[in-house]
Enzyme design. Structure first.
Site, PDB file in Angstrom:
ATOM      1  N   TYR A  74      16.710 -23.460 -15.445  1.00 36.85           N
ATOM      2  CA  TYR A  74      16.492 -24.886 -15.194  1.00 36.85           C
ATOM      3  C   TYR A  74      17.388 -25.293 -14.026  1.00 36.85           C
ATOM      4  O   TYR A  74      18.612 -25.347 -14.154  1.00 36.85           O
ATOM      5  CB  TYR A  74      16.863 -25.723 -16.419  1.00 36.85           C
ATOM      6  CG  TYR A  74      16.009 -25.525 -17.639  1.00 36.85           C
ATOM      7  CD1 TYR A  74      14.745 -24.956 -17.568  1.00 36.85           C
ATOM      8  CD2 TYR A  74      16.465 -25.924 -18.891  1.00 36.85           C
ATOM      9  CE1 TYR A  74      13.970 -24.782 -18.698  1.00 36.85           C
ATOM     10  CE2 TYR A  74      15.699 -25.762 -20.033  1.00 36.85           C
ATOM     11  CZ  TYR A  74      14.444 -25.188 -19.925  1.00 36.85           C
ATOM     12  OH  TYR A  74      13.676 -25.017 -21.054  1.00 36.85           O
TER      13      TYR A  74
ATOM     14  N   GLY B 284       4.874 -32.737 -23.281  1.00 37.25           N
ATOM     15  CA  GLY B 284       5.137 -31.977 -22.073  1.00 37.25           C
ATOM     16  C   GLY B 284       5.367 -32.882 -20.882  1.00 37.25           C
ATOM     17  O   GLY B 284       5.915 -33.988 -20.999  1.00 37.25           O
TER      18      GLY B 284
ATOM     19  N   THR C 232       3.190 -34.398 -19.276  1.00 40.35           N
ATOM     20  CA  THR C 232       2.357 -35.577 -19.484  1.00 40.35           C
ATOM     21  C   THR C 232       2.521 -36.004 -20.943  1.00 40.35           C
ATOM     22  O   THR C 232       2.206 -35.239 -21.848  1.00 40.35           O
ATOM     23  CB  THR C 232       0.875 -35.273 -19.202  1.00 40.35           C
ATOM     24  OG1 THR C 232       0.741 -34.824 -17.856  1.00 40.35           O
ATOM     25  CG2 THR C 232       0.032 -36.522 -19.398  1.00 40.35           C
TER      26      THR C 232
END
Length: 293
Positions: free
Chosen positions: A66, A219, A221
């Protein structure tokens, strides 16, 4: 001063002394846009982590891909030296391309380098839990995971990892993994609208293995559903609080790791742990994903 609240009860990882509150925190959103580079507001990212822990969160999910490296460095800045009861779960099996793509990283060298990157950026000598992430964007595959998992078992034997988990796996792959080494958690895609793992969750509950849904709010969206909106209105809560509360009520072995870079959203997420959804509303929410299997 932040007051600790009920975070959905506790769960102990099997075969360990690690007992965590069921509402945890996922660090992915601490990185910049597209999970790339530093956050827009580094001070806010640090504040979110510190408030989460002050409120009682003792399970943080992260990964050194990340950013890359960004979220682990922020976790170290915010929380090191770490509280004794804090469990940091990281994952290996992917890397970021220079074009911000997500690529597999399952070779011996990539996994070894990944462990050392996590150790350095988190500032620890041993990683609490490492999840081996396999499969693809569309979900698990059925290919053998024995080769990369064996590499992690070797690194565990060197004292660099305490416990191992798996992510984005099928029940068959979980069984394969458990035949090789103890597996303390499974992390897969699951939420009120994506219910393919209903049976898998029940099987894991019977074995005392925690299931950690990634993308619990849909997620990149967010979940959109008229049934979810109606449930939220009737409970005087937000749709996302209802989605999280539904997961906590779904099965006692579900541990949550919703992520945010906002203090306001963090507080909303944590409050979901105290939201009780009555059976008639649960039934309507179950119908979003086609009912329980």
């Amino acid at each position: 001063m932040t007051t600790q609240i009920d975070l959905g009860g506790t769960f102990t990882f099997p075969g360990t002394s690690m007992m965590v509150n069921r509402m945890g925190y996922g660090a992915m959103q601490l990185a910049g846009p597209q999970v790339w580079g530093p956050p827009r507001d580094g001070e806010a990212a640090v504040a979110v982590l510190r408030e989460a822990v002050a409120a009682g969160v003792n399970h943080i999910d992260t990964s050194d891909f990340y950013g890359p490296h960004v979220t682990n460095q922020i976790i170290k800045q915010a929380l090191h030296p770490y509280p004794d009861d804090l469990v940091i779960v990281t994952k290996l099996g992917a890397r970021r391309g220079s074009d911000k793509s997500w690529l597999h990283a399952l070779s011996r060298q990539e996994l070894t380098d990944g462990v050392h990157d996590n150790l350095r950026n988190l500032g620890v000598g041993t990683l609490d839990v490492v999840n081996l992430r396999v499969g693809g964007v569309s979900g698990p595959s059925e290919e053998s995971i024995a080769e990369p998992l064996t590499v992690l078992v070797e690194l565990k034997s060197q004292g660099l990892i305490r416990h191992l988990g798996v992510s984005n796996v099928s029940p068959k792959q979980f069984a394969e993994a458990r035949a090789i080494t103890p597996i303390v958690c499974v992390q897969n895609l699951y939420n009120v609208a994506h219910r393919g793992d209903d049976g898998f969750i029940a099987d894991l509950a019977g074995q005392g293995v925690p299931y950690v849904p990634f993308f619990p709010l849909g997620g990149f969206t967010l979940l959109q559903s008229s049934a979810l909106d109606a449930a939220a209105a009737s409970l005087e809560a937000t749709p996302m609080q209802v989605a999280l509360a539904w997961l906590l009520q779904r099965s006692p072995n579900i541990l949550l790791i919703p992520g945010t870079s906002s203090l306001a959203h963090l507080r909303e997420n944590l409050k979901a742990a105290t939201l009780e959804i009555p059976p008639q509303i649960v039934a309507k929410l179950d119908a979003i994903g086609g009912g329980r299997q």
